[in-house]
Structures are given as C-alpha cells and as structure tokens.
Design an enzyme around this catalytic site. Structure first.
Site, PDB file in Angstrom:
ATOM      1  N   ASP A   1       3.546  -4.497   7.919  1.00  0.00           N
ATOM      2  CA  ASP A   1       2.290  -3.758   7.862  1.00  0.00           C
ATOM      3  C   ASP A   1       1.158  -4.780   7.962  1.00  0.00           C
ATOM      4  O   ASP A   1       0.881  -5.521   7.024  1.00  0.00           O
ATOM      5  CB  ASP A   1       2.242  -2.991   6.534  1.00  0.00           C
TER       6      ASP A   1
ATOM      7  N   LYS B   1     -10.064  -1.244  10.503  1.00  0.00           N
ATOM      8  CA  LYS B   1     -10.136  -2.409   9.617  1.00  0.00           C
ATOM      9  C   LYS B   1     -10.414  -3.695  10.396  1.00  0.00           C
ATOM     10  O   LYS B   1     -10.551  -4.762   9.824  1.00  0.00           O
ATOM     11  CB  LYS B   1      -8.842  -2.534   8.803  1.00  0.00           C
TER      12      LYS B   1
ATOM     13  N   CYS C   1      -4.748   2.359  -3.730  1.00  0.00           N
ATOM     14  CA  CYS C   1      -3.513   2.929  -3.151  1.00  0.00           C
ATOM     15  C   CYS C   1      -2.329   1.994  -3.348  1.00  0.00           C
ATOM     16  O   CYS C   1      -1.461   1.884  -2.455  1.00  0.00           O
ATOM     17  CB  CYS C   1      -3.672   3.247  -1.651  1.00  0.00           C
TER      18      CYS C   1
ATOM     19  N   GLN D   1      -4.016  -5.362   6.903  1.00  0.00           N
ATOM     20  CA  GLN D   1      -4.998  -6.284   6.318  1.00  0.00           C
ATOM     21  C   GLN D   1      -4.873  -7.685   6.907  1.00  0.00           C
ATOM     22  O   GLN D   1      -5.456  -8.634   6.369  1.00  0.00           O
ATOM     23  CB  GLN D   1      -4.797  -6.366   4.792  1.00  0.00           C
TER      24      GLN D   1
ATOM     25  N   HIS E   1       0.873  -1.168   0.000  1.00  0.00           N
ATOM     26  CA  HIS E   1       0.000   0.000   0.000  1.00  0.00           C
ATOM     27  C   HIS E   1       0.920   1.231   0.000  1.00  0.00           C
ATOM     28  O   HIS E   1       2.021   1.176   0.550  1.00  0.00           O
ATOM     29  CB  HIS E   1      -0.840  -0.040   1.288  1.00  0.00           C
TER      30      HIS E   1
END
Ligand code: PLP
Length: 406
Positions: A200, A226, A364, A203, A123
């Site tokens: 990261d 999220k 993104c 997700q 991202h």
C-alpha cells in the site's frame, strides 16, 4: 536543486486562503494534499474543451479524451517504472485498489485454512478487505506486530510465515506514525517463500521514489489525491502474469470482450479490471500532478521534507508534556503526538481556531491506537509547500494550548 518553497506556494491557490482571518497553515497532507493550479486547469480544460466518454467513440472529442487518458496511463507507468502501461489499472483510489486485489486474489488463490499476513501498522483499508475475504473463504488473517518505536521487524515476519501463507499486505509508509517500511527486504522474504505481496503506497509515492520493477513487488496501490492530484482516482499496479490469472472484480461495460446470454469473454488488461465509464477527467488531471511533482523531483521533495520533519520534531519535543508517537528509524514527514492530560480533539480544535489544520483521532488505524493504549493522536503531516515558519506557528500554537489547560 533545492526547493524554492515561495515559488512553489504560488502554484497552490488554496494556500492563500485565510481561516478565521488567519493565514492557513495546512498540516493535514497525509489525509489529502492540495492541488497545484495546473491540475485545476486541466480539469477545467477537460470539461470545457473535450468532455466525452472514452474508448468507444468515433468522434473527435471522444478520441481526444481517450488519447489523454491513455497518455496519463503511460505517464503513471513511467513514474513508478512499471514494465507495461497495461499493468496500470485505474480505480477510485487506494481503498478500491486493495479491495479489487483482495477480492480477485481470494477468488483465485485463497482456500479454507490459508493465511494472509497483514501488518499491525495498516490503515483500515489494507486490513478490513483482507479480513472480509478471509471470512468468506474461511482463511485467517495473521497480525505482524510492530515494536514500541513503530518499526516492523523482519525476524518477526519470518516467524509468522507458514506453508499456508498466501499473501503479505503491508504499507510502504504508515499514515499514522510515518514509519518507512523496508519494503524491498519484505518483498524478498515473501518471494523466497513463494508468497505474493501487496504494498500500500498511499503514503509513499508523494515522498519516496518508487520503482516497482526494482522493488519486484507484485501489487502496488496508491491514490491520486495524496500526491497533489484529484480525488476519486487511484492506481493498482500489478505484474502482468499475476493480473492475467485473476478474475475480474466488477462486471459491466468495457471489461468484456464479448457478451451473449450463453457466454461472456473478458477484455484484456487493463480493461478487464475497469468496468463502467472510467473517471477519465480526474485521470487526465492526475497525470498533470505527476508531471508537476516529477519536474520538482521526488528526491528534492524528500530532502526538503526531511528537513521539515527534523525541524518540527526538535521544536515539538521541547513542549511540556508532549510525546511523539512513532519514533521509527526511517520516517516520512509525519509527526503524531499527544500532550499529557489533553484529548487530541481538544488540541486539534484549538489549533483550528488559529488557522492551523491538523488531523486528530485514530487516523483509520485503530489497531495502532489499541497497541499503544491511546484513543488517538494529533497528527501534523508536512508537504513540500510547507515552511519552517509554519512549523513555528504550530509550535507557538501548542504552547498556547498547554498554557490554556495548565
Ligand atoms: N492506505 C494508507 C496508508 C492511507 O493513509 C490511506 C488514506 O489515508 C489509504 C490507504 C486509503 O486511501 P483512499 O482513502 O484514498 O482510498
């Protein structure tokens, strides 16, 4: 335990909404998830019963809000199995978390000519901050390319590592393609080469059980919104010894121990990285989201979402001209696709009129789109409150779209 999806749907008031008179089918969960009533109730509770600035009050409400905030930190610590609660730093979200680490890491460790390896699957929020600090320090960002399926290959990573490599930045799960990356192996490779690593997890935490100690990762970031929590709050996990070495990201109240015009000393962890009034209300409600998903069980959620993914992919593959983008070995419940001759925006806008919310465009992740030579995709991302019946509606909707443009 299997998921009782009808019961779960009752917990999310927004799922009862009608869009243009049609029942909402919400398949934009990778962008943000909906909130269960317990999270909404908690926000109301904070603002109606004990709203007060935290950490520096002597009165009842300030103490109550402080206790609830620090309890939230403990709940999140347990959720990702961090060793200490002070290794949990609250930030605005994954984006601010990555910027925090990128800035502070670069200040401490990055010199001219150094290298940061960033995967091509990222991202923008796990790519742009590294480019920015690299520019400032005259260091270089090195691309770790993915293969046609959307998988990152470990052998390729090994080829990129040099004595100048200082950090690897990679996501746990790709928001665009759904690829689940082998982060444990990636972390091992990093550490064998004395390289620090940031994962990261924006997700990942909502789909996969994350244990930061078992992974042995150095930094792990994610956003509350999220994982069924409020917007405007997220987490940076970092190992105590590494965070201790880093300078603060922002200056202001709370992050200091003492201030005079001659000298400033900084507060201890986690406060050194939490300048200003923290977003305590959302933090407190965030903990409710974590309690909620923990009660259902991330493993149960993962199993149900895997069923939705398999069902969705099988159905969508039968649509004439539809091509799934991202066919990695291990995937989270994300289906990115294009239909021959159709722009993703057109597909998304027609689905919207049917009450079906999908995301369209680059998500993104422009480097991913450049790699595939496409302008974007349609992305349907599933959560554990979605159903096979909703996937059937998407399938029928897409057949109609194809018919309309035939
Ligand atoms: N990383 C990934 C993989 C994402 O999908 C996102 C958001 O979509 C982010 C980072 C940024 O998260 P936020 O916008 O909540 O800071």
């Amino acid at each position: 335990m299997t998921i009782d999806v009808n019961k779960i749907r009752e917990d999310f008031p927004i799922l009862k909404e009608k869009i243009y008179g049609k029942p909402l089918v919400y398949f934009d969960n990778a962008a943000t998830t909906q909130k269960p009533q317990v999270v909404i109730d908690k926000l109301i509770e904070v603002y109606t019963k004990y709203n007060s600035n935290i950490h520096r009050g002597v009165h009842y409400m300030s103490n109550k809000a402080t206790t609830e905030t620090e309890n939230a930190r403990n709940i999140i610590q347990k959720f990702i199995n961090a060793k200490h609660s002070y290794e949990i730093i609250f930030a605005r979200g994954a984006t601010e978390g990555i910027n925090l680490i990128a800035y502070s890491f670069a200040e401490k460790h990055l010199k001219e000519g150094d290298e940061i390896i960033v995967s091509e699957l990222e991202h923008h929020s796990n790519m742009v901050p590294w480019k920015m600090v690299a520019e400032r320090k005259r260091a270089n960002v090195i691309k770790w390319a993915f293969n046609d399926n959307g998988d990152l290959e470990l052998d390729e990573l090994k080829k990129l590592i040099t004595p100048k490599t200082k950090l690897i930045a990679v996501n746990h799960v790709s928001n665009s393609l759904g690829t689940i990356n082998p982060v444990k192996e990636i972390i091992e490779i990093a550490h064998q080469n004395n390289i620090q690593i940031l994962i990261d997890g924006a997700q990942a935490v909502q789909h996969i059980k994350v244990d930061v100690q078992a992974l042995d990762c150095d930094y792990y970031v994610f956003s509350a919104h999220k994982i069924y929590g409020p917007t405007g709050i997220g987490v940076v996990y970092g190992k105590e010894a590494l965070l201790d070495e880093l300078p603060p990201y922002q200056g202001g109240g709370e992050m200091i121990e003492s201030v005079s015009f001659e000298e400033i000393t900084y507060n201890k962890l986690p406060f050194k990285f939490e300048a200003g009034t923290p977003n305590y209300a959302d933090t407190i409600a965030f903990a409710e989201a974590i309690k909620y998903v923990s009660a259902i069980g991330i493993d149960n959620i993962a199993a149900y979402e895997a069923e939705l993914l398999a069902y969705g992919e099988e159905k969508l593959k039968t649509i004439p001209g539809l091509k799934i983008i991202g066919t990695a070995k291990h995937k989270a419940s994300v289906i990115s696709f294009n239909i021959d001759g159709l722009h993703s925006y057109d597909v998304g806008m027609i689905l919207d009129k049917m009450g079906i919310a999908v995301r369209t465009g680059t998500h993104c992740t422009e480097p991913i789109m450049l790699r595939y030579g496409i302008s974007g995709t349609v992305r349907a991302s599933f959560a554990f409150y979605n159903t096979k019946e909703e996937i059937d509606l998407l399938y029928k909707g897409l057949l109609k779209v194809v018919e309309m443009f035939a």
